[in-house]
Design a protein around this motif. Structure first.
Motif, PDB file in Angstrom:
ATOM      1  N   THR A 127      -2.328   3.374 -17.093  1.00  0.00           N
ATOM      2  CA  THR A 127      -0.920   3.232 -17.450  1.00  0.00           C
ATOM      3  C   THR A 127      -0.098   3.036 -16.184  1.00  0.00           C
ATOM      4  N   ARG A 128       1.122   2.600 -16.344  1.00  0.00           N
ATOM      5  CA  ARG A 128       1.974   2.380 -15.172  1.00  0.00           C
ATOM      6  C   ARG A 128       2.252   3.692 -14.437  1.00  0.00           C
ATOM      7  N   SER A 129       2.410   4.761 -15.178  1.00  0.00           N
ATOM      8  CA  SER A 129       2.661   6.043 -14.522  1.00  0.00           C
ATOM      9  C   SER A 129       1.426   6.527 -13.777  1.00  0.00           C
ATOM     10  N   GLY A 130       0.254   6.318 -14.362  1.00  0.00           N
ATOM     11  CA  GLY A 130      -0.976   6.695 -13.686  1.00  0.00           C
ATOM     12  C   GLY A 130      -1.201   5.867 -12.439  1.00  0.00           C
ATOM     13  N   TYR A 131      -0.910   4.584 -12.542  1.00  0.00           N
ATOM     14  CA  TYR A 131      -1.053   3.710 -11.383  1.00  0.00           C
ATOM     15  C   TYR A 131      -0.140   4.166 -10.245  1.00  0.00           C
ATOM     16  N   ALA A 132       1.074   4.530 -10.560  1.00  0.00           N
ATOM     17  CA  ALA A 132       2.015   4.973  -9.529  1.00  0.00           C
ATOM     18  C   ALA A 132       1.491   6.186  -8.776  1.00  0.00           C
ATOM     19  N   ARG A 133       0.784   7.081  -9.476  1.00  0.00           N
ATOM     20  CA  ARG A 133       0.250   8.284  -8.835  1.00  0.00           C
ATOM     21  C   ARG A 133      -1.020   8.021  -8.038  1.00  0.00           C
ATOM     22  N   HIS A 134      -1.824   7.056  -8.478  1.00  0.00           N
ATOM     23  CA  HIS A 134      -3.185   6.943  -7.953  1.00  0.00           C
ATOM     24  C   HIS A 134      -3.500   5.645  -7.204  1.00  0.00           C
ATOM     25  N   HIS A 135      -2.549   4.731  -7.045  1.00  0.00           N
ATOM     26  CA  HIS A 135      -2.916   3.413  -6.515  1.00  0.00           C
ATOM     27  C   HIS A 135      -3.372   3.436  -5.055  1.00  0.00           C
ATOM     28  N   LEU A 136      -3.130   4.542  -4.356  1.00  0.00           N
ATOM     29  CA  LEU A 136      -3.619   4.654  -2.980  1.00  0.00           C
ATOM     30  C   LEU A 136      -4.800   5.622  -2.862  1.00  0.00           C
ATOM     31  N   ASP A 137      -5.358   6.042  -3.991  1.00  0.00           N
ATOM     32  CA  ASP A 137      -6.538   6.912  -3.966  1.00  0.00           C
ATOM     33  C   ASP A 137      -7.688   6.217  -3.240  1.00  0.00           C
ATOM     34  N   GLN A 138      -8.432   6.981  -2.459  1.00  0.00           N
ATOM     35  CA  GLN A 138      -9.577   6.439  -1.742  1.00  0.00           C
ATOM     36  C   GLN A 138     -10.867   6.970  -2.370  1.00  0.00           C
ATOM     37  N   TRP A 139     -11.751   6.054  -2.750  1.00  0.00           N
ATOM     38  CA  TRP A 139     -13.027   6.416  -3.356  1.00  0.00           C
ATOM     39  C   TRP A 139     -14.115   6.435  -2.280  1.00  0.00           C
ATOM     40  N   THR A 140     -14.894   7.501  -2.258  1.00  0.00           N
ATOM     41  CA  THR A 140     -16.005   7.586  -1.322  1.00  0.00           C
ATOM     42  C   THR A 140     -17.272   7.007  -1.955  1.00  0.00           C
ATOM     43  N   ARG A 141     -18.250   6.741  -1.117  1.00  0.00           N
ATOM     44  CA  ARG A 141     -19.535   6.265  -1.625  1.00  0.00           C
ATOM     45  C   ARG A 141     -20.106   7.264  -2.626  1.00  0.00           C
ATOM     46  N   GLU A 142     -19.999   8.555  -2.329  1.00  0.00           N
ATOM     47  CA  GLU A 142     -20.530   9.579  -3.227  1.00  0.00           C
ATOM     48  C   GLU A 142     -19.800   9.561  -4.565  1.00  0.00           C
ATOM     49  N   ASP A 143     -18.484   9.361  -4.534  1.00  0.00           N
ATOM     50  CA  ASP A 143     -17.715   9.243  -5.777  1.00  0.00           C
ATOM     51  C   ASP A 143     -18.262   8.111  -6.639  1.00  0.00           C
ATOM     52  N   LEU A 144     -18.518   6.986  -6.008  1.00  0.00           N
ATOM     53  CA  LEU A 144     -18.925   5.794  -6.749  1.00  0.00           C
ATOM     54  C   LEU A 144     -20.340   5.918  -7.300  1.00  0.00           C
ATOM     55  N   LEU A 145     -21.231   6.547  -6.553  1.00  0.00           N
ATOM     56  CA  LEU A 145     -22.591   6.736  -7.045  1.00  0.00           C
ATOM     57  C   LEU A 145     -22.614   7.697  -8.231  1.00  0.00           C
ATOM     58  N   LYS A 146     -21.745   8.689  -8.216  1.00  0.00           N
ATOM     59  CA  LYS A 146     -21.625   9.573  -9.380  1.00  0.00           C
ATOM     60  C   LYS A 146     -21.056   8.809 -10.571  1.00  0.00           C
ATOM     61  N   LEU A 147     -20.056   7.983 -10.303  1.00  0.00           N
ATOM     62  CA  LEU A 147     -19.437   7.200 -11.368  1.00  0.00           C
ATOM     63  C   LEU A 147     -20.447   6.268 -12.026  1.00  0.00           C
ATOM     64  N   ALA A 148     -21.355   5.711 -11.228  1.00  0.00           N
ATOM     65  CA  ALA A 148     -22.319   4.725 -11.726  1.00  0.00           C
ATOM     66  C   ALA A 148     -23.197   5.273 -12.840  1.00  0.00           C
ATOM     67  N   ILE A 149     -23.479   6.573 -12.804  1.00  0.00           N
ATOM     68  CA  ILE A 149     -24.377   7.161 -13.806  1.00  0.00           C
ATOM     69  C   ILE A 149     -23.658   8.226 -14.637  1.00  0.00           C
ATOM     70  N   SER A 150     -22.347   8.141 -14.702  1.00  0.00           N
ATOM     71  CA  SER A 150     -21.566   9.148 -15.422  1.00  0.00           C
ATOM     72  C   SER A 150     -21.680   9.018 -16.933  1.00  0.00           C
ATOM     73  N   GLN A 151     -22.213   7.882 -17.413  1.00  0.00           N
ATOM     74  CA  GLN A 151     -22.521   7.713 -18.827  1.00  0.00           C
ATOM     75  C   GLN A 151     -23.975   7.264 -18.940  1.00  0.00           C
ATOM     76  N   PRO A 152     -24.626   7.548 -20.058  1.00  0.00           N
ATOM     77  CA  PRO A 152     -26.059   7.251 -20.185  1.00  0.00           C
ATOM     78  C   PRO A 152     -26.346   5.754 -20.283  1.00  0.00           C
ATOM     79  N   PRO A 153     -27.629   5.385 -20.202  1.00  0.00           N
ATOM     80  CA  PRO A 153     -28.008   3.961 -20.270  1.00  0.00           C
ATOM     81  C   PRO A 153     -27.579   3.314 -21.586  1.00  0.00           C
ATOM     82  N   VAL A 154     -27.360   2.006 -21.507  1.00  0.00           N
ATOM     83  CA  VAL A 154     -26.983   1.261 -22.716  1.00  0.00           C
ATOM     84  C   VAL A 154     -28.134   0.396 -23.226  1.00  0.00           C
ATOM     85  N   PHE A 155     -29.186   0.231 -22.441  1.00  0.00           N
ATOM     86  CA  PHE A 155     -30.404  -0.452 -22.894  1.00  0.00           C
ATOM     87  C   PHE A 155     -31.513  -0.213 -21.877  1.00  0.00           C
ATOM     88  N   GLU A 156     -32.725  -0.589 -22.250  1.00  0.00           N
ATOM     89  CA  GLU A 156     -33.872  -0.459 -21.350  1.00  0.00           C
ATOM     90  C   GLU A 156     -33.776  -1.500 -20.231  1.00  0.00           C
TER      91      GLU A 156
END
Length: 377
Positions: A127-156
């Motif tokens: 949302t626009r309000s969320g963007y205003a709060r977070h648009h300068l957030d910095q993501w670390t490599r560790e953040d992104l690797l956790k994000l990559a598997i934060s939901q289960p597989p969608v196929f084999e």
């Protein structure tokens, strides 16, 4: 050689599809052309100009794939190496790292979910309000690797296609593990320097601006007020977006570290033409790696660009809509930017287009490609 039809297509992107500003650069043999429509700045009315620095979005996946293919050519890994081999114990939540290969990661056939829809990320910018709060957030490599598997597989692994930034996060981590260098340094060594892409760089994790010149970036990519980002799916996301008539938000100052090895490269239309021409023609990679890059798979059912097959970080248009002409490319979109670069397999004829807003419709790309290449798209 005239480019009236291409110019008309650029004009339609502005008048019919609401793009603030658009550029297209064409190179055909020893001839070149640069065209614009709309503006670089909605406040001042400044025009778009050659040499602008642009965020290339998921075009960065081509840089990642080319880097890994170079490492394969150097004998430092193979595409059939598993994630577990290079990143032991990293994959959990139902993912089997002994069955997912580097080739799966680069072809979006790993079974990783569509990372762009992860609530952990989307709620910050939804949302626009969320963007205003977070648009300068910095993501670390560790953040992104956790994000990559934060939901289960969608196929084999290897059985289907889903466009997943998470697979490219893992690819970036493998680059760093194998080389001991940063992702940015390896992309520079293997791609940027060999092709003399003098106006191209991987963004620093804390970077939020652009070198001069650059257009202002505008976004209307926001959910309606009150929408729960967790309810967004590949099937319903368009129906949950704001009214298209809502004025766009200036998103030029934006930290894009969420992209990392899935797409966080700043470049120019000239440099992108040089890159994609080299990848399409095989002038950057050895023959075997070039073949790997352009061995494509179906994207049917993957909620991605129509009429295209996916290689490794790149795409090739279905030949049944191009009257047999082979057209290869890479593209990407994020808040305030959409880039698409396409070339013939000899690299002799190429076009790069950019809008200073995110993807609006595939009609813009197909309209311009049809105008330039004269085929039945």
């Amino acid at each position: 050689m005239t480019y009236t039809e291409v110019q008309n297509a650029l004009d339609r992107a502005v008048t019919e599809h609401g793009v603030p500003g658009i550029v297209a650069e064409i190179r055909h043999g020893d001839q070149s052309w640069f065209g614009t429509a709309g503006v670089a700045d909605l406040t001042t009315g400044a025009p778009r100009v050659p040499g602008e620095h642009l965020h290339t979005g998921s075009s960065g996946k081509a840089f990642t794939a080319a880097t890994l293919l170079t490492l394969e050519a150097e004998g430092r890994l193979t595409l059939d190496d598993t994630v577990e081999h290079h990143l032991p114990g990293l994959l959990t939540n139902g993912y089997d790292g002994t069955r997912i290969t580097i080739r799966h990661l680069l072809s979006n056939s790993s079974g990783l979910f569509a990372t762009g829809l992860a609530p952990e990320a989307s709620h910050r910018y939804a949302t626009r309000s969320g963007y205003a709060r977070h648009h300068l957030d910095q993501w670390t490599r560790e953040d992104l690797l956790k994000l990559a598997i934060s939901q289960p597989p969608v196929f084999e692994p290897g059985t289907a296609f889903t466009y997943s930034n998470g697979g490219f996060y893992l690819a970036g981590a493998i680059i760093e593990k194998v080389t001991g260098n940063s992702y940015a340094d390896e992309v520079t060594r293997t791609v940027i320097d060999p092709l003399a892409l003098t106006h191209t760089h991987v963004r620093r994790p804390d970077e939020s601006g652009y070198p001069h010149p650059h257009p202002r970036a505008y976004s209307a990519l926001f959910l309606k007020d009150g929408t729960d980002p967790a309810a967004v799916t590949p099937e319903n996301w368009q129906s949950l977006m704001e009214d298209p008539a809502t004025p766009p938000l200036d998103v030029t100052e934006l930290n894009t570290s969420l992209g990392w090895s899935a797409g966080d490269v700043v470049s120019t239309t000239t440099d992108m033409i040089r890159l994609i021409s080299a990848l399409a023609s095989g002038s950057l990679l050895p023959e075997q790696q070039h073949h790997h890059m352009w061995t494509t798979i179906s994207t049917e059912g993957g909620h991605w660009m129509p009429y295209a097959r996916y290689g490794l970080g790149v795409f090739e248009f279905d030949r049944d809509i191009t009257n047999g002409l082979i057209l290869r490319g890479a593209g990407g979109s994020l808040w305030g930017s959409h880039t698409c670069t396409i070339a013939t397999p000899d690299g002799d004829h190429a076009i790069c287009l950019h809008t200073n807003t995110e993807w609006k419709t595939w009609d813009i790309v197909f309209d311009i490609v049809k105008a330039e290449f004269g085929k039945g798209m």
